[in-house]
Design a protein around this motif. Structure first.
Motif, PDB file in Angstrom:
ATOM      1  N   TYR A  48     -39.652 -63.253 -16.433  1.00 53.22           N
ATOM      2  CA  TYR A  48     -40.503 -62.120 -16.609  1.00 53.22           C
ATOM      3  C   TYR A  48     -41.664 -62.215 -15.510  1.00 53.22           C
ATOM      4  O   TYR A  48     -41.720 -61.150 -14.910  1.00 53.22           O
ATOM      5  N   ILE A  49     -42.309 -63.361 -15.426  1.00 56.42           N
ATOM      6  CA  ILE A  49     -43.340 -63.582 -14.330  1.00 56.42           C
ATOM      7  C   ILE A  49     -42.968 -63.499 -12.942  1.00 56.42           C
ATOM      8  O   ILE A  49     -43.525 -62.608 -12.078  1.00 56.42           O
ATOM      9  N   ASN A  50     -41.644 -63.958 -12.623  1.00 59.38           N
ATOM     10  CA  ASN A  50     -41.142 -63.856 -11.258  1.00 59.38           C
ATOM     11  C   ASN A  50     -40.645 -62.425 -10.851  1.00 59.38           C
ATOM     12  O   ASN A  50     -41.131 -61.934  -9.943  1.00 59.38           O
ATOM     13  N   GLU A  51     -40.426 -61.601 -12.070  1.00 65.28           N
ATOM     14  CA  GLU A  51     -39.777 -60.045 -12.011  1.00 65.28           C
ATOM     15  C   GLU A  51     -41.230 -59.399 -11.733  1.00 65.28           C
ATOM     16  O   GLU A  51     -41.096 -58.534 -10.718  1.00 65.28           O
ATOM     17  N   ARG A  52     -42.018 -59.658 -12.252  1.00 68.91           N
ATOM     18  CA  ARG A  52     -43.436 -58.893 -12.288  1.00 68.91           C
ATOM     19  C   ARG A  52     -44.063 -59.232 -10.668  1.00 68.91           C
ATOM     20  O   ARG A  52     -44.496 -58.592  -9.836  1.00 68.91           O
ATOM     21  N   ILE A  53     -43.666 -60.491 -10.086  1.00 71.17           N
ATOM     22  CA  ILE A  53     -44.184 -60.969  -8.640  1.00 71.17           C
ATOM     23  C   ILE A  53     -43.407 -59.971  -7.703  1.00 71.17           C
ATOM     24  O   ILE A  53     -43.761 -59.420  -6.691  1.00 71.17           O
ATOM     25  N   LEU A  54     -42.059 -59.925  -7.951  1.00 69.15           N
ATOM     26  CA  LEU A  54     -41.068 -59.326  -7.118  1.00 69.15           C
ATOM     27  C   LEU A  54     -41.438 -57.812  -7.199  1.00 69.15           C
ATOM     28  O   LEU A  54     -41.465 -57.178  -6.136  1.00 69.15           O
ATOM     29  N   GLU A  55     -41.627 -57.227  -8.242  1.00 76.39           N
ATOM     30  CA  GLU A  55     -42.093 -55.655  -8.527  1.00 76.39           C
ATOM     31  C   GLU A  55     -43.561 -55.315  -7.605  1.00 76.39           C
ATOM     32  O   GLU A  55     -43.445 -54.664  -6.970  1.00 76.39           O
ATOM     33  N   THR A  56     -44.230 -56.381  -7.811  1.00 73.16           N
ATOM     34  CA  THR A  56     -45.593 -56.212  -7.118  1.00 73.16           C
ATOM     35  C   THR A  56     -45.291 -56.008  -5.481  1.00 73.16           C
ATOM     36  O   THR A  56     -45.810 -55.184  -4.736  1.00 73.16           O
ATOM     37  N   ALA A  57     -44.558 -56.922  -5.229  1.00 74.09           N
ATOM     38  CA  ALA A  57     -44.283 -57.188  -3.628  1.00 74.09           C
ATOM     39  C   ALA A  57     -43.448 -55.935  -3.283  1.00 74.09           C
ATOM     40  O   ALA A  57     -43.895 -55.267  -2.139  1.00 74.09           O
ATOM     41  N   LEU A  58     -42.517 -55.281  -3.879  1.00 73.01           N
ATOM     42  CA  LEU A  58     -41.670 -54.143  -3.434  1.00 73.01           C
ATOM     43  C   LEU A  58     -42.522 -52.865  -3.542  1.00 73.01           C
ATOM     44  O   LEU A  58     -42.333 -52.186  -2.734  1.00 73.01           O
ATOM     45  N   ALA A  59     -43.500 -52.838  -4.424  1.00 71.90           N
ATOM     46  CA  ALA A  59     -44.427 -51.656  -4.507  1.00 71.90           C
ATOM     47  C   ALA A  59     -45.314 -51.732  -3.276  1.00 71.90           C
ATOM     48  O   ALA A  59     -45.585 -50.544  -2.774  1.00 71.90           O
ATOM     49  N   GLU A  60     -45.732 -52.934  -2.943  1.00 73.43           N
ATOM     50  CA  GLU A  60     -46.915 -52.877  -1.806  1.00 73.43           C
ATOM     51  C   GLU A  60     -46.084 -52.609  -0.608  1.00 73.43           C
ATOM     52  O   GLU A  60     -46.603 -52.283   0.431  1.00 73.43           O
ATOM     53  N   ALA A  61     -44.724 -52.805  -0.614  1.00 71.86           N
ATOM     54  CA  ALA A  61     -44.023 -52.551   0.991  1.00 71.86           C
ATOM     55  C   ALA A  61     -43.435 -51.428   0.725  1.00 71.86           C
ATOM     56  O   ALA A  61     -42.637 -50.818   1.626  1.00 71.86           O
ATOM     57  N   GLU A  62     -43.444 -50.530  -0.513  1.00 69.88           N
ATOM     58  CA  GLU A  62     -42.996 -49.521  -0.620  1.00 69.88           C
ATOM     59  C   GLU A  62     -41.547 -48.951  -0.400  1.00 69.88           C
ATOM     60  O   GLU A  62     -40.951 -48.535   0.302  1.00 69.88           O
TER      61      GLU A  62
END
Length: 215
Positions: A48-62
């Motif tokens: 769950y933590i790792n997916e949240r990190i991945l989600e944030t990185a994808l959002a920042e890079a649009e």
């Protein structure tokens, strides 16, 4: 424990640093909920933590990876599918290569991102030392914890439906103005056909046919 949850930015362990780096406000509260109420395993919490990190990185890079997320029908499904592709030993090599290529094309340093991911021993240490949650204590289900778990699942299901409708509108497949999604949980006894809302089942404690068997 409340102070530990509220002061999550004071934690200096790896998860605390990830919270600061990726602006994961509220993560500690979610970890406590998933551990104490939903009875999530340490490995599940790490994912769950790792997916949240991945989600944030994808959002920042649009970056939208829906098209390379096999079988995804929502943003959450796409995120989980991409994460599984990157972490599973059984994921097809060509699928993983496509995902990694997309990260590279969008300027996301995947190796750096993966170095920030956590393992279940790290989660155990964070829960024990930073949040004062005893992971050795077996969790026991109660009516209240069950109610909270059902409500959490209903809320998540609602969110997935809302995201899917939004994507359909964006793709021009359906046309609808403001929407309001309602998800209702019903439990039906396969023997007698009695149907209850979850709160009703808790209140009654049994269905009619089960009650008859005990009298």
């Amino acid at each position: 424990m409340g102070d530990a949850i509220e002061n999550e930015h004071q934690c200096t362990c790896k998860i605390g640093r990830d919270i600061d780096r990726y602006d994961l406000d509220g993560l500690n509260g979610e970890l406590q909920h998933r551990r104490d109420v939903a009875d999530a395993s340490l490995r599940t919490l790490a994912d769950y933590i790792n997916e949240r990190i991945l989600e944030t990185a994808l959002a920042e890079a649009e970056t939208d990876l829906t098209d390379v997320a096999y079988g995804a029908v929502s943003a959450d499904d796409a995120l989980s599918a991409v994460y599984e592709t990157l972490t599973s030993d059984t994921a097809p090599a060509d699928r993983e290569a496509r995902v990694r290529k997309r990260f590279e094309q969008n300027g996301i340093d995947l190796e750096e991102l993966e170095s920030d991911w956590v393992t279940h021993p790290t989660v155990r240490s964070h829960l024990n030392d930073c949040l004062e949650i005893d992971t050795a204590r077996p969790t026991k289900i109660t009516a209240e914890s069950a109610r909270n778990t059902i409500e959490w699942a209903r809320t998540r299901c609602t969110r997935v439906v809302e995201q899917t409708i939004s994507r359909l509108v964006s793709a021009g497949i359906v046309s609808i103005r403001d929407t309001e999604v309602a998800v209702t949980i019903q439990i039906t006894c396969s023997d007698c056909g009695s149907t209850f809302r979850f709160g009703e089942l808790l209140e009654h404690g049994s269905c009619p046919c089960s009650a008859d068997e005990t009298t």
